[in-house]
Design an enzyme around this catalytic site. Sequence first.
Site, PDB file in Angstrom:
ATOM      1  N   ASN A  41      85.472  50.670  40.784  1.00  0.00           N
ATOM      2  CA  ASN A  41      85.342  52.229  40.348  1.00  0.00           C
ATOM      3  C   ASN A  41      84.880  53.023  41.657  1.00  0.00           C
ATOM      4  O   ASN A  41      83.489  53.538  41.562  1.00  0.00           O
ATOM      5  CB  ASN A  41      84.579  52.640  39.092  1.00  0.00           C
ATOM      6  N   ALA A  91      82.145  60.790  31.577  1.00  0.00           N
ATOM      7  CA  ALA A  91      83.592  61.048  31.862  1.00  0.00           C
ATOM      8  C   ALA A  91      83.811  62.363  31.742  1.00  0.00           C
ATOM      9  O   ALA A  91      83.243  62.924  31.096  1.00  0.00           O
ATOM     10  CB  ALA A  91      84.167  60.205  30.624  1.00  0.00           C
ATOM     11  N   VAL A  92      85.066  62.521  32.618  1.00  0.00           N
ATOM     12  CA  VAL A  92      85.379  63.864  32.708  1.00  0.00           C
ATOM     13  C   VAL A  92      86.997  63.808  32.599  1.00  0.00           C
ATOM     14  O   VAL A  92      87.754  63.042  33.141  1.00  0.00           O
ATOM     15  CB  VAL A  92      85.271  64.385  34.187  1.00  0.00           C
ATOM     16  N   TYR A 110      77.760  58.582  42.350  1.00  0.00           N
ATOM     17  CA  TYR A 110      76.180  58.385  42.334  1.00  0.00           C
ATOM     18  C   TYR A 110      75.539  58.352  43.523  1.00  0.00           C
ATOM     19  O   TYR A 110      74.571  58.560  43.592  1.00  0.00           O
ATOM     20  CB  TYR A 110      76.130  56.693  41.629  1.00  0.00           C
ATOM     21  N   GLU A 166      75.345  51.012  34.928  1.00  0.00           N
ATOM     22  CA  GLU A 166      76.416  49.944  35.422  1.00  0.00           C
ATOM     23  C   GLU A 166      77.733  50.550  35.775  1.00  0.00           C
ATOM     24  O   GLU A 166      78.194  51.521  35.119  1.00  0.00           O
ATOM     25  CB  GLU A 166      76.642  48.776  34.375  1.00  0.00           C
TER      26      GLU A 166
HETATM   27  C1  LIG Z   1      83.779  59.414  38.036  1.00  0.00           C
HETATM   28  C2  LIG Z   1      84.149  60.750  37.297  1.00  0.00           C
HETATM   29  C3  LIG Z   1      83.354  60.810  36.168  1.00  0.00           C
HETATM   30  C4  LIG Z   1      83.974  61.814  38.369  1.00  0.00           C
HETATM   31  O1  LIG Z   1      84.009  63.057  37.660  1.00  0.00           O
HETATM   32  P1  LIG Z   1      84.229  64.451  38.345  1.00  0.00           P
HETATM   33  O2  LIG Z   1      83.839  65.649  37.684  1.00  0.00           O
HETATM   34  O3  LIG Z   1      85.732  64.517  39.208  1.00  0.00           O
HETATM   35  O4  LIG Z   1      83.128  64.355  39.578  1.00  0.00           O
HETATM   36  P2  LIG Z   1      82.464  65.538  40.616  1.00  0.00           P
HETATM   37  O5  LIG Z   1      83.735  66.527  40.826  1.00  0.00           O
HETATM   38  O6  LIG Z   1      81.153  66.028  40.311  1.00  0.00           O
HETATM   39  O7  LIG Z   1      82.260  64.878  42.155  1.00  0.00           O
HETATM   40  C5  LIG Z   1      81.429  64.528  42.760  1.00  0.00           C
HETATM   41  C6  LIG Z   1      81.392  63.595  43.940  1.00  0.00           C
HETATM   42  O8  LIG Z   1      81.915  62.216  43.524  1.00  0.00           O
HETATM   43  C7  LIG Z   1      82.962  61.651  44.554  1.00  0.00           C
HETATM   44  N1  LIG Z   1      84.314  61.550  43.770  1.00  0.00           N
HETATM   45  C8  LIG Z   1      84.419  61.881  42.550  1.00  0.00           C
HETATM   46  N2  LIG Z   1      85.883  61.620  42.294  1.00  0.00           N
HETATM   47  C9  LIG Z   1      86.032  60.926  43.320  1.00  0.00           C
HETATM   48  C10 LIG Z   1      87.520  60.203  43.603  1.00  0.00           C
HETATM   49  N3  LIG Z   1      88.536  60.294  42.904  1.00  0.00           N
HETATM   50  N4  LIG Z   1      87.699  59.453  45.053  1.00  0.00           N
HETATM   51  C11 LIG Z   1      86.536  59.367  45.679  1.00  0.00           C
HETATM   52  N5  LIG Z   1      85.286  60.015  45.406  1.00  0.00           N
HETATM   53  C12 LIG Z   1      85.240  60.793  44.218  1.00  0.00           C
HETATM   54  C13 LIG Z   1      83.065  62.606  45.464  1.00  0.00           C
HETATM   55  O9  LIG Z   1      81.997  62.253  46.465  1.00  0.00           O
HETATM   56  C14 LIG Z   1      82.650  63.945  44.796  1.00  0.00           C
HETATM   57  O10 LIG Z   1      82.150  64.870  45.691  1.00  0.00           O
HETATM   58  P3  LIG Z   1      83.146  65.669  46.366  1.00  0.00           P
HETATM   59  O11 LIG Z   1      84.374  66.398  45.446  1.00  0.00           O
HETATM   60  O12 LIG Z   1      82.291  67.061  46.814  1.00  0.00           O
HETATM   61  O13 LIG Z   1      83.928  65.123  47.538  1.00  0.00           O
HETATM   62  C15 LIG Z   1      85.627  61.154  37.011  1.00  0.00           C
HETATM   63  O14 LIG Z   1      86.392  60.539  37.862  1.00  0.00           O
HETATM   64  C16 LIG Z   1      85.877  60.132  35.608  1.00  0.00           C
HETATM   65  O15 LIG Z   1      85.799  60.714  34.581  1.00  0.00           O
HETATM   66  N6  LIG Z   1      86.395  58.967  35.525  1.00  0.00           N
HETATM   67  C17 LIG Z   1      86.801  58.215  34.623  1.00  0.00           C
HETATM   68  C18 LIG Z   1      85.538  57.595  33.869  1.00  0.00           C
HETATM   69  C19 LIG Z   1      84.533  57.012  34.963  1.00  0.00           C
HETATM   70  O16 LIG Z   1      84.995  56.190  35.492  1.00  0.00           O
HETATM   71  N7  LIG Z   1      83.397  57.308  34.506  1.00  0.00           N
HETATM   72  C20 LIG Z   1      82.398  56.313  35.359  1.00  0.00           C
HETATM   73  C21 LIG Z   1      81.592  55.174  34.593  1.00  0.00           C
HETATM   74  S1  LIG Z   1      80.340  54.584  35.456  1.00  0.00           S
END
Ligand SMILES: CC(C)(COP(=O)(O)OP(=O)(O)OC[C@H]1O[C@@H](n2cnc3c(N)ncnc32)[C@H](O)[C@@H]1OP(=O)(O)O)[C@@H](O)C(=O)NCCC(=O)NCCS
Length: 174
Positions: A121, A83-84, A128, A116
């Site tokens: 999402n 999570a971020v 991933y 999972e």
């Molecule tokens: C999913 C999550 C962890 C991604 O965190 P993040 O730090 O923004 O991810 P990154 O910046 O490393 O992004 C890596 C890649 O993921 C993909 N990505 C991340 N957020 C995205 C979005 N909102 N829509 C589409 N692709 C996305 C993109 O391919 C991205 O690469 P890019 O920025 O070069 O296009 C974050 O959105 C989050 O905390 N979500 C809520 C919790 C959650 O869903 N956790 C995962 C449970 S399995």
Amino acid sequence: MSEFYLRPLTRPDLPAVLEMERAILDEPITMVTMERELENPLALYLVACPGSADGLVLDSPEPILGYLGVWFIVDEAHIISVAVWPEARRQGVASALVLAALLVAIDRHATMMTLEVRASNVAAQALYAKFGFRKLGVRRGYYPDNHEDAWLLTVDGLGEQGFRERLEAQAPAS
Ligand SMILES: CC(C)(COP(=O)(O)OP(=O)(O)OC[C@H]1O[C@@H](n2cnc3c(N)ncnc32)[C@H](O)[C@@H]1OP(=O)(O)O)[C@@H](O)C(=O)NCCC(=O)NCCS
């Protein structure tokens, strides 16, 4: 946010992790579970913090931008949570956490990593996919809050020659 660094989660980080969980996740983890996880020899939790590892840390406890938990079970590494904070997203924080988990998994001789993810999402699925995770199957109605399906994702071949090099080539320049 200009830079961040990763380090293992410690007990003083727990309130910040729980605050983030409650703010953004549908099924936040509890303090009891996190306390137990800190003692779990099969678990590794990493946090991303603003700044650089050798910088002077003035805040105590430090703010966190995101975190990741992974379990190591025999030759399988299983991501429990990533999570971020919304303000810190799309800046590579989750990518850095997943990359670090994969590198630790290789060091611990895991051959595959699994997790999972909710069927809806797409952000996490895209994250991933960048690391080669593929959909292995579906766990129907896996999430108790809304009975949403989970996709079981996996990346294998962690121990194979060249895997680490390919991963490290994905790492942002420091
Ligand atoms: C999913 C999550 C962890 C991604 O965190 P993040 O730090 O923004 O991810 P990154 O910046 O490393 O992004 C890596 C890649 O993921 C993909 N990505 C991340 N957020 C995205 C979005 N909102 N829509 C589409 N692709 C996305 C993109 O391919 C991205 O690469 P890019 O920025 O070069 O296009 C974050 O959105 C989050 O905390 N979500 C809520 C919790 C959650 O869903 N956790 C995962 C449970 S399995």
